[in-house]
Motif scaffolding. Structure first.
Motif, PDB file in Angstrom:
ATOM      1  N   MET A 440       0.652  -1.741  -0.366  1.00  0.00           N
ATOM      2  CA  MET A 440      -0.062  -0.299   0.051  1.00  0.00           C
ATOM      3  C   MET A 440       1.087   1.167  -0.232  1.00  0.00           C
ATOM      4  O   MET A 440       2.432   1.572   0.821  1.00  0.00           O
ATOM      5  CB  MET A 440      -0.386  -0.011   1.187  1.00  0.00           C
ATOM      6  CG  MET A 440      -1.466   1.703   1.601  1.00  0.00           C
ATOM      7  SD  MET A 440      -3.056   1.179   2.933  1.00  0.00           S
ATOM      8  CE  MET A 440      -3.399  -0.880   2.522  1.00  0.00           C
ATOM      9  N   ASP A 441       0.411   2.215  -0.864  1.00  0.00           N
ATOM     10  CA  ASP A 441       1.032   3.322  -1.290  1.00  0.00           C
ATOM     11  C   ASP A 441       0.330   4.304  -0.535  1.00  0.00           C
ATOM     12  O   ASP A 441      -0.270   5.086  -0.995  1.00  0.00           O
ATOM     13  CB  ASP A 441       1.469   3.851  -2.430  1.00  0.00           C
ATOM     14  CG  ASP A 441       2.535   5.655  -2.194  1.00  0.00           C
ATOM     15  OD1 ASP A 441       2.393   6.013  -1.597  1.00  0.00           O
ATOM     16  OD2 ASP A 441       2.043   5.105  -3.018  1.00  0.00           O
ATOM     17  N   ALA A 442       0.337   5.007   0.792  1.00  0.00           N
ATOM     18  CA  ALA A 442      -0.767   5.615   1.685  1.00  0.00           C
ATOM     19  C   ALA A 442       0.003   7.677   1.965  1.00  0.00           C
ATOM     20  O   ALA A 442      -0.103   7.673   2.596  1.00  0.00           O
ATOM     21  CB  ALA A 442      -0.971   5.156   3.039  1.00  0.00           C
ATOM     22  N   SER A 443       1.319   7.578   1.213  1.00  0.00           N
ATOM     23  CA  SER A 443       1.610   8.404   1.036  1.00  0.00           C
ATOM     24  C   SER A 443       1.634   9.801   0.428  1.00  0.00           C
ATOM     25  O   SER A 443       1.800  11.231   0.926  1.00  0.00           O
ATOM     26  CB  SER A 443       3.573   8.203   0.104  1.00  0.00           C
ATOM     27  OG  SER A 443       2.742   7.993  -0.804  1.00  0.00           O
ATOM     28  N   LYS A 444       0.051   9.757   0.017  1.00  0.00           N
ATOM     29  CA  LYS A 444      -0.608  10.982  -0.413  1.00  0.00           C
ATOM     30  C   LYS A 444      -1.444  11.389   0.695  1.00  0.00           C
ATOM     31  O   LYS A 444      -2.332  12.232  -0.408  1.00  0.00           O
ATOM     32  CB  LYS A 444      -1.112  10.255  -1.632  1.00  0.00           C
ATOM     33  CG  LYS A 444       0.338  10.593  -2.993  1.00  0.00           C
ATOM     34  CD  LYS A 444      -0.729  10.477  -4.475  1.00  0.00           C
ATOM     35  CE  LYS A 444       0.330   9.711  -5.512  1.00  0.00           C
ATOM     36  NZ  LYS A 444       1.606   8.345  -5.274  1.00  0.00           N
ATOM     37  N   LEU A 445      -1.866  10.542   1.536  1.00  0.00           N
ATOM     38  CA  LEU A 445      -3.198  10.773   2.567  1.00  0.00           C
ATOM     39  C   LEU A 445      -1.830  11.781   3.242  1.00  0.00           C
ATOM     40  O   LEU A 445      -1.258  12.776   3.419  1.00  0.00           O
ATOM     41  CB  LEU A 445      -3.688   9.868   2.754  1.00  0.00           C
ATOM     42  CG  LEU A 445      -3.984   8.250   2.214  1.00  0.00           C
ATOM     43  CD1 LEU A 445      -4.701   7.724   3.112  1.00  0.00           C
ATOM     44  CD2 LEU A 445      -4.759   9.189   1.314  1.00  0.00           C
ATOM     45  N   GLY A 446      -3.187  12.580   4.120  1.00  0.00           N
ATOM     46  CA  GLY A 446      -2.970  12.697   5.578  1.00  0.00           C
ATOM     47  C   GLY A 446      -3.308  14.981   5.246  1.00  0.00           C
ATOM     48  O   GLY A 446      -2.765  15.136   4.324  1.00  0.00           O
ATOM     49  N   GLU A 447      -3.349  15.745   6.043  1.00  0.00           N
ATOM     50  CA  GLU A 447      -2.657  17.170   5.959  1.00  0.00           C
ATOM     51  C   GLU A 447      -1.621  17.589   6.548  1.00  0.00           C
ATOM     52  O   GLU A 447      -1.737  17.408   7.970  1.00  0.00           O
ATOM     53  CB  GLU A 447      -3.721  17.785   6.467  1.00  0.00           C
ATOM     54  CG  GLU A 447      -4.234  19.432   6.559  1.00  0.00           C
ATOM     55  CD  GLU A 447      -5.205  19.615   7.286  1.00  0.00           C
ATOM     56  OE1 GLU A 447      -6.000  20.841   6.907  1.00  0.00           O
ATOM     57  OE2 GLU A 447      -6.624  18.894   7.278  1.00  0.00           O
ATOM     58  N   LYS A 448      -0.927  18.503   5.994  1.00  0.00           N
ATOM     59  CA  LYS A 448       0.185  19.078   6.905  1.00  0.00           C
ATOM     60  C   LYS A 448      -0.041  20.853   6.830  1.00  0.00           C
ATOM     61  O   LYS A 448      -1.056  20.948   6.488  1.00  0.00           O
ATOM     62  CB  LYS A 448       1.000  19.286   5.357  1.00  0.00           C
ATOM     63  CG  LYS A 448       1.991  18.233   4.714  1.00  0.00           C
ATOM     64  CD  LYS A 448       3.678  18.470   3.491  1.00  0.00           C
ATOM     65  CE  LYS A 448       4.132  17.473   3.296  1.00  0.00           C
ATOM     66  NZ  LYS A 448       2.885  16.372   3.323  1.00  0.00           N
ATOM     67  N   LYS A 449       0.457  20.249   9.090  1.00  0.00           N
ATOM     68  CA  LYS A 449      -0.305  21.590  10.002  1.00  0.00           C
ATOM     69  C   LYS A 449       1.211  21.971  10.538  1.00  0.00           C
ATOM     70  O   LYS A 449       2.048  21.404  10.450  1.00  0.00           O
ATOM     71  CB  LYS A 449      -1.176  20.840  10.361  1.00  0.00           C
ATOM     72  CG  LYS A 449      -2.464  20.917  10.143  1.00  0.00           C
ATOM     73  CD  LYS A 449      -2.954  20.453  11.120  1.00  0.00           C
ATOM     74  CE  LYS A 449      -4.073  19.736  10.552  1.00  0.00           C
ATOM     75  NZ  LYS A 449      -5.695  19.401  12.096  1.00  0.00           N
ATOM     76  N   SER A 496      11.564  -6.123  -4.387  1.00  0.00           N
ATOM     77  CA  SER A 496      11.271  -4.783  -3.600  1.00  0.00           C
ATOM     78  C   SER A 496       9.517  -4.741  -3.413  1.00  0.00           C
ATOM     79  O   SER A 496       8.364  -5.852  -3.261  1.00  0.00           O
ATOM     80  CB  SER A 496      10.494  -4.730  -4.723  1.00  0.00           C
ATOM     81  OG  SER A 496      10.359  -3.501  -4.987  1.00  0.00           O
ATOM     82  N   PHE A 497       9.816  -4.837  -1.897  1.00  0.00           N
ATOM     83  CA  PHE A 497       8.256  -4.069  -1.628  1.00  0.00           C
ATOM     84  C   PHE A 497       7.323  -3.111  -1.488  1.00  0.00           C
ATOM     85  O   PHE A 497       6.696  -2.234  -0.740  1.00  0.00           O
ATOM     86  CB  PHE A 497       8.580  -4.547   0.116  1.00  0.00           C
ATOM     87  CG  PHE A 497       8.818  -5.671   1.095  1.00  0.00           C
ATOM     88  CD1 PHE A 497       8.959  -6.565  -0.074  1.00  0.00           C
ATOM     89  CD2 PHE A 497       9.023  -5.996   1.715  1.00  0.00           C
ATOM     90  CE1 PHE A 497      10.007  -7.687   0.788  1.00  0.00           C
ATOM     91  CE2 PHE A 497       9.827  -7.333   2.607  1.00  0.00           C
ATOM     92  CZ  PHE A 497      10.410  -7.900   1.774  1.00  0.00           C
ATOM     93  N   SER A 498       8.451  -1.855  -2.707  1.00  0.00           N
ATOM     94  CA  SER A 498       8.176  -0.617  -2.953  1.00  0.00           C
ATOM     95  C   SER A 498       6.010  -0.675  -3.536  1.00  0.00           C
ATOM     96  O   SER A 498       6.501  -1.874  -4.361  1.00  0.00           O
ATOM     97  CB  SER A 498       8.543  -0.127  -3.544  1.00  0.00           C
ATOM     98  OG  SER A 498       7.890   1.335  -4.029  1.00  0.00           O
ATOM     99  N   ALA A 499       4.942  -0.646  -3.245  1.00  0.00           N
ATOM    100  CA  ALA A 499       3.797  -0.404  -3.796  1.00  0.00           C
ATOM    101  C   ALA A 499       3.687  -0.230  -5.383  1.00  0.00           C
ATOM    102  O   ALA A 499       3.114  -0.464  -6.388  1.00  0.00           O
ATOM    103  CB  ALA A 499       2.832   0.009  -3.705  1.00  0.00           C
ATOM    104  N   GLY A 500       4.448   1.605  -5.602  1.00  0.00           N
ATOM    105  CA  GLY A 500       4.203   2.029  -6.967  1.00  0.00           C
ATOM    106  C   GLY A 500       5.463   1.189  -7.938  1.00  0.00           C
ATOM    107  O   GLY A 500       4.759   0.635  -9.005  1.00  0.00           O
TER     108      GLY A 500
END
Length: 552
Positions: A440-449, A496-500
């Motif tokens: 899973m690539d969840a790297s684009k989730l979240g809000e930066k504060k 490789s374990f990278s989802a992309g």
């Protein structure tokens, strides 16, 4: 706001934070703000208050004190034999306090002691020492050599000017006496997790020498909900680089605090003190004897029966340090005595030993610490997923070849408070032989504060946490987010374990008639010819300008 419209625990949490702020103000006024001793004063005072109020809370549940308006006074005037009999009815894990150690007693004596004897600081320290002595068997944690680390060490010693110690201690007790934990005892794990995070927020900034003291609650929650199935009971949970215990606490809450036993080790004294506090706050006092202060890599202290090998655990969770200098023990760890545990190898000492990849040692230790049917979750730098080095490749290879890789989640950047390193979570499950893994690539989730007006962190929403957990547990493929990959394919891509690297590349096709195709081709050719013509004009113009420059 009307009382009935308030969120449960909202005022209690705000009041608790206000009490912590009050203690910090007393320290700041004494010139101890940001001093290395401040965290000891704050945590000792906070823990003293918690144990005091929890003791009184449990007293109120006993038949001897039901309906008594002033429990502290009734307890203080009891016959000593009656008092001892009454205390036998308290739940296991309740700290026992003599009447003279109660905060209310000290508060009543603070002005008298300061004016007549000048010994209030000594009175407070004696109370803390007495509580530590009376409860040493229950509330102490241990060094690697088995020596007990006392619950309290006293607070007045940190004030250099002896003449100011009484006043300082009196101010601390005044802050403690003005607050009550009584309402907080009805709260659950999430409440105390928030209190603990707030309490140590100023004191976990120097953890880079070994590891993170604190793992974000969202990460701990994700790990616990993916790692531990519902209905789990009677299990042992282990963290070899425990820090403040956020991961083991989240797992314990998921399992049920009375359904599991916690085992931890960490070489940081401060981290172990925080760990003890965290366990006490979260009703895991029975696990305190299993908290050990020592170097896990060199001297693992949780051993199997007989002491000839390390103990195996049902669940292992860890956010180990990524880089640290272990050059002093490197050659020892590479010796024959450690070869079974560090089967993939030991990183070499570099020109910058503080950059040594110590996390690779912990990953090997974690795999070696799993029961035959055990599970593990570990935080790793995302670079580990594709690293071509001998050691990381050997570790990934074993995870796949032995059928234990359940999946990987790559998290957003800046998810941690004090590291900018991108991190991922690797999940292992040895209870059955897997043939596929969810990546899973969840790297684009979240809000930066911005935190504290400067440092930027990424925060996951509740909905995003749910998406990660539900998608992973269902092993569901979602476009550009998650993919279920068979082990043979992973082997083909050098483990490789990278989802992309496994996402399907989509090409959009448009159906055209032959006439439409010819028209499109003619249009593109015309555009290309125009661009070539413009390029030739631009080149001629540049050459003319260059000639002029050479002439001058």
């Amino acid at each position: 706001m009307a009382e009935e419209n308030r969120l449960p625990g909202t005022d209690t949490l705000a009041d608790t934070k206000a009490m912590i702020d009050g203690l910090k103000t007393v320290c700041a006024n004494a010139g101890l703000a940001n001093d290395s001793s401040e965290y000891k004063i704050i945590t000792e005072a906070f823990l003293y208050k918690f144990l005091n109020d929890k003791f009184l809370h449990e007293l109120r549940q006993l038949d001897e004190f039901k309906g008594v308006e002033n429990v502290e006074r009734a307890y203080s005037v009891m016959d000593e034999n009656d008092r001892e009999l009454a205390l036998m009815g308290l739940p296991e894990g309740t700290a026992l306090l003599k009447p003279e150690y109660l905060i209310s007693c000290l508060f009543q004596r603070k002005d008298m002691e300061r004016s007549e004897k000048g010994g209030f600081a000594e009175l407070l320290d004696s109370a803390l020492a007495g509580i530590a002595d009376d409860n040493v068997d229950v509330f102490s944690v241990k060094t690697g050599q088995g020596q007990s680390i006392r619950l309290f060490g006293g607070v007045s010693r940190f004030i250099v000017e002896e003449g100011k110690r009484d006043s300082f201690c009196a101010q601390l007790v005044t802050k403690l006496a003005a607050f009550s934990f009584e309402r907080a005892f009805a709260q659950k794990y999430d409440f105390f997790a928030a209190v603990f995070e707030y309490l140590i927020s100023d004191y976990n900034k120097d953890s880079g020498t070994y590891g993170e003291y604190f793992t974000p609650h969202s990460i701990a929650n994700i790990i616990a909900r993916i790692l531990v199935p519902e209905g789990t009971r009677d299990v042992a949970v282990y963290d070899p680089a425990a820090g403040t215990g956020t991961l083991v606490l989240a797992a314990a809450h998921r399992i049920g605090e009375q359904n599991c036993t916690i085992y931890t080790q960490d070489r940081s004294q401060k981290a172990n003190e925080f760990m003890r506090l965290n366990l006490i706050l979260n009703n895991l006092v029975h696990s305190l004897p299993n908290v050990v202060h020592d170097d896990t890599l060199e001297s693992p202290r949780h051993l199997a029966v007989g002491g000839n090998s390390i103990r195996k655990f049902d669940y292992v969770v860890s956010n180990p340090p990524f880089k640290a200098d272990f050059s002093d023990t490197r050659n020892k760890l590479a010796g024959d005595a450690y070869q079974k545990r560090f089967w993939a190898g030991v990183p070499n000492i570099t020109s910058k030993p503080e950059k040594m990849e110590i996390y690779l040692m912990f990953l090997q230790h974690i795999v070696a610490s799993m029961e035959e049917s055990g599970c593990a979750a570990m935080v790793v730098p995302t670079g580990f997923l594709t690293a071509k080095g001998k050691i990381p490749l050997a570790i990934r290879k074993r995870m796949v070849d032995e059928g234990m890789l359940r999946g990987v989640v790559s998290m957003p950047s800046n998810i941690f408070a004090n590291t900018g390193t991108n991190v991922s979570i690797v999940f292992l499950d040895a209870s059955s032989k897997h043939e596929k893994a969810i990546l899973m690539d969840a790297s684009k989730l979240g809000e930066k504060k911005k935190v504290d007006g400067k440092n930027q962190r990424t925060f996951l929403s509740d909905a995003e946490v749910e998406r990660i957990v539900e998608t992973f547990n269902a092993a569901e493929t979602q476009e550009d987010f998650s993919v279920l990959v068979d082990y043979d394919t992973i082997k083909e891509k050098n483990y490789s374990f990278s989802a992309g690297q496994y996402f399907e590349v989509k090409i959009d096709y448009v159906d055209l008639t032959p006439d439409e195709f010819d028209a499109k081709l003619s249009e593109h050719m015309t555009n290309l010819q125009d661009m070539f013509a413009q390029g030739e004009k631009l080149q001629a113009s540049i050459m003319e300008q260059l000639k002029g420059l050479r002439y001058e």
